[in-house]
Design a protein around this motif. Sequence first.
Motif, short mmCIF file in Angstrom:
data_model
loop_
_atom_site.label_atom_id
_atom_site.label_comp_id
_atom_site.label_asym_id
_atom_site.label_seq_id
_atom_site.Cartn_x
_atom_site.Cartn_y
_atom_site.Cartn_z
N HIS A 27 43.56 28.91 -44.06
CA HIS A 27 44.59 29.85 -43.59
C HIS A 27 45.23 30.62 -44.75
O HIS A 27 45.58 31.78 -44.60
N THR A 28 45.39 29.97 -45.90
CA THR A 28 46.01 30.65 -47.06
C THR A 28 45.01 31.51 -47.82
O THR A 28 45.38 32.21 -48.76
N LYS A 29 43.72 31.44 -47.42
CA LYS A 29 42.65 32.25 -48.01
C LYS A 29 42.49 32.00 -49.51
O LYS A 29 42.17 32.92 -50.27
N ASN A 30 42.72 30.75 -49.91
CA ASN A 30 42.48 30.35 -51.30
C ASN A 30 41.04 29.84 -51.38
O ASN A 30 40.76 28.68 -51.10
N THR A 31 40.12 30.73 -51.75
CA THR A 31 38.69 30.42 -51.70
C THR A 31 38.31 29.21 -52.56
O THR A 31 37.60 28.31 -52.10
N GLU A 32 38.80 29.19 -53.80
CA GLU A 32 38.43 28.09 -54.71
C GLU A 32 38.92 26.75 -54.18
O GLU A 32 38.18 25.77 -54.14
N LYS A 33 40.19 26.72 -53.75
CA LYS A 33 40.77 25.48 -53.23
C LYS A 33 40.08 25.07 -51.93
O LYS A 33 39.85 23.89 -51.67
N THR A 34 39.74 26.06 -51.11
CA THR A 34 39.06 25.78 -49.84
C THR A 34 37.72 25.10 -50.08
O THR A 34 37.38 24.11 -49.43
N MET A 35 36.94 25.63 -51.02
CA MET A 35 35.63 25.04 -51.32
C MET A 35 35.76 23.64 -51.91
O MET A 35 34.95 22.76 -51.61
N GLN A 36 36.78 23.43 -52.74
CA GLN A 36 37.02 22.10 -53.30
C GLN A 36 37.33 21.10 -52.19
O GLN A 36 36.80 19.98 -52.17
N ASP A 39 34.28 20.24 -50.17
CA ASP A 39 33.49 19.23 -50.88
C ASP A 39 34.07 17.83 -50.67
O ASP A 39 33.34 16.86 -50.45
N ILE A 40 35.40 17.73 -50.76
CA ILE A 40 36.08 16.44 -50.60
C ILE A 40 35.84 15.89 -49.19
O ILE A 40 35.51 14.71 -49.02
N LEU A 41 36.00 16.76 -48.19
CA LEU A 41 35.81 16.31 -46.79
C LEU A 41 34.37 15.86 -46.55
O LEU A 41 34.13 14.81 -45.93
N LEU A 42 33.41 16.61 -47.06
CA LEU A 42 32.01 16.22 -46.90
C LEU A 42 31.74 14.88 -47.60
O LEU A 42 31.02 14.03 -47.08
N HIS A 43 32.35 14.71 -48.77
CA HIS A 43 32.17 13.46 -49.51
C HIS A 43 32.78 12.27 -48.75
O HIS A 43 32.21 11.18 -48.70
N LEU A 44 33.95 12.49 -48.15
CA LEU A 44 34.60 11.42 -47.38
C LEU A 44 33.77 11.04 -46.15
O LEU A 44 33.71 9.86 -45.78
N ILE A 45 33.15 12.03 -45.54
CA ILE A 45 32.27 11.74 -44.40
C ILE A 45 31.07 10.92 -44.88
O ILE A 45 30.64 9.97 -44.23
N PHE A 85 29.29 26.47 -43.46
CA PHE A 85 30.37 27.25 -44.08
C PHE A 85 30.16 27.35 -45.59
O PHE A 85 30.31 28.42 -46.18
N GLN A 86 29.78 26.25 -46.23
CA GLN A 86 29.53 26.25 -47.66
C GLN A 86 28.40 27.20 -48.04
O GLN A 86 28.42 27.82 -49.10
N ASN A 87 27.42 27.29 -47.16
CA ASN A 87 26.27 28.16 -47.43
C ASN A 87 26.49 29.59 -46.95
O ASN A 87 25.54 30.38 -46.87
N SER A 88 27.75 29.90 -46.59
CA SER A 88 28.14 31.24 -46.13
C SER A 88 27.47 31.66 -44.83
O SER A 88 27.35 32.84 -44.53
N THR A 89 26.99 30.67 -44.06
CA THR A 89 26.39 30.98 -42.76
C THR A 89 27.47 31.23 -41.72
O THR A 89 27.29 32.01 -40.79
N GLU A 93 36.88 32.58 -40.40
CA GLU A 93 37.54 32.59 -39.09
C GLU A 93 36.84 31.62 -38.13
O GLU A 93 37.51 30.85 -37.42
N THR A 94 35.51 31.66 -38.11
CA THR A 94 34.75 30.76 -37.22
C THR A 94 34.96 29.31 -37.64
O THR A 94 35.15 28.43 -36.79
N THR A 95 34.93 29.07 -38.96
CA THR A 95 35.11 27.71 -39.47
C THR A 95 36.50 27.19 -39.14
O THR A 95 36.66 26.02 -38.75
N SER A 96 37.51 28.05 -39.28
CA SER A 96 38.89 27.65 -38.95
C SER A 96 39.01 27.26 -37.48
O SER A 96 39.65 26.26 -37.13
N SER A 97 38.37 28.04 -36.62
CA SER A 97 38.37 27.74 -35.18
C SER A 97 37.69 26.41 -34.89
O SER A 97 38.17 25.59 -34.10
N LEU A 98 36.54 26.18 -35.57
CA LEU A 98 35.82 24.92 -35.39
C LEU A 98 36.62 23.73 -35.90
O LEU A 98 36.65 22.66 -35.28
#
Length: 202
Positions: A27-36, A39-45, A85-89, A93-98
């Motif tokens: 939502h804050t559109k911080n691209t670098e922080k969003t990608m980090q 990564d953290i969420l994928l790692h936790l999964i 989302f990481q691969n820009s597919t 907006e779609t990712t936020s909704s999901l």
Amino acid sequence: MEFDPRAIVIRLNAIGNAIDELTNNIHTKNTEKTMQNCDILLHLIDIFWEYYTLNARSFPEEVYTHFKRSIVQLLEEMYIGLAAFQNSTLSSETTSSLLNKYNTAFQSTQEQLFLNKAFSSIADLEYPRKFDPRVKSDRIMALLESYCSKKGDCPYHAPETKSKCLLEPRVIKVIDCEGRCFVNGLCCQMIAENVKTISKEA
């Protein structure tokens, strides 16, 4: 191997917190922080999958059934969506909704799971948690939980040296960390700087 409800609660709560954090950063559109955070969420999964794969046989039948019907499927969908989302597919907006959809479903399944009688005594469990700063997954969990170490927990704490630290034995420190390798979830700077050489992970 005994069923450990506390281990499940800790891992699921960490995933829930990471979903919230990622949603906020999108939502804050911080691209670098969003990608980090992605990564953290994928790692936790990944961490959760590893635990589930190794321990599912020890789960009570009703707990195992709940996982199979809801949590397993949800985490699979979430992982695929985040990878896209990481691969820009997928767009932000779609990712936020999901993520909003996943978060609602995740909270609901989590609440239902924790109502199970197998988790009724969770408040009485007193497992001492001790995160290892040399292990990546432990550093992530410590950060998410704002974890603070006890005095002397650090594997490199050496009160007999001038620096009190085996990683920098010749430096005289003004402040003694007292062997706390985590403070409010943040890892010791010296360990963070040397993590590539001291890591316990392959």
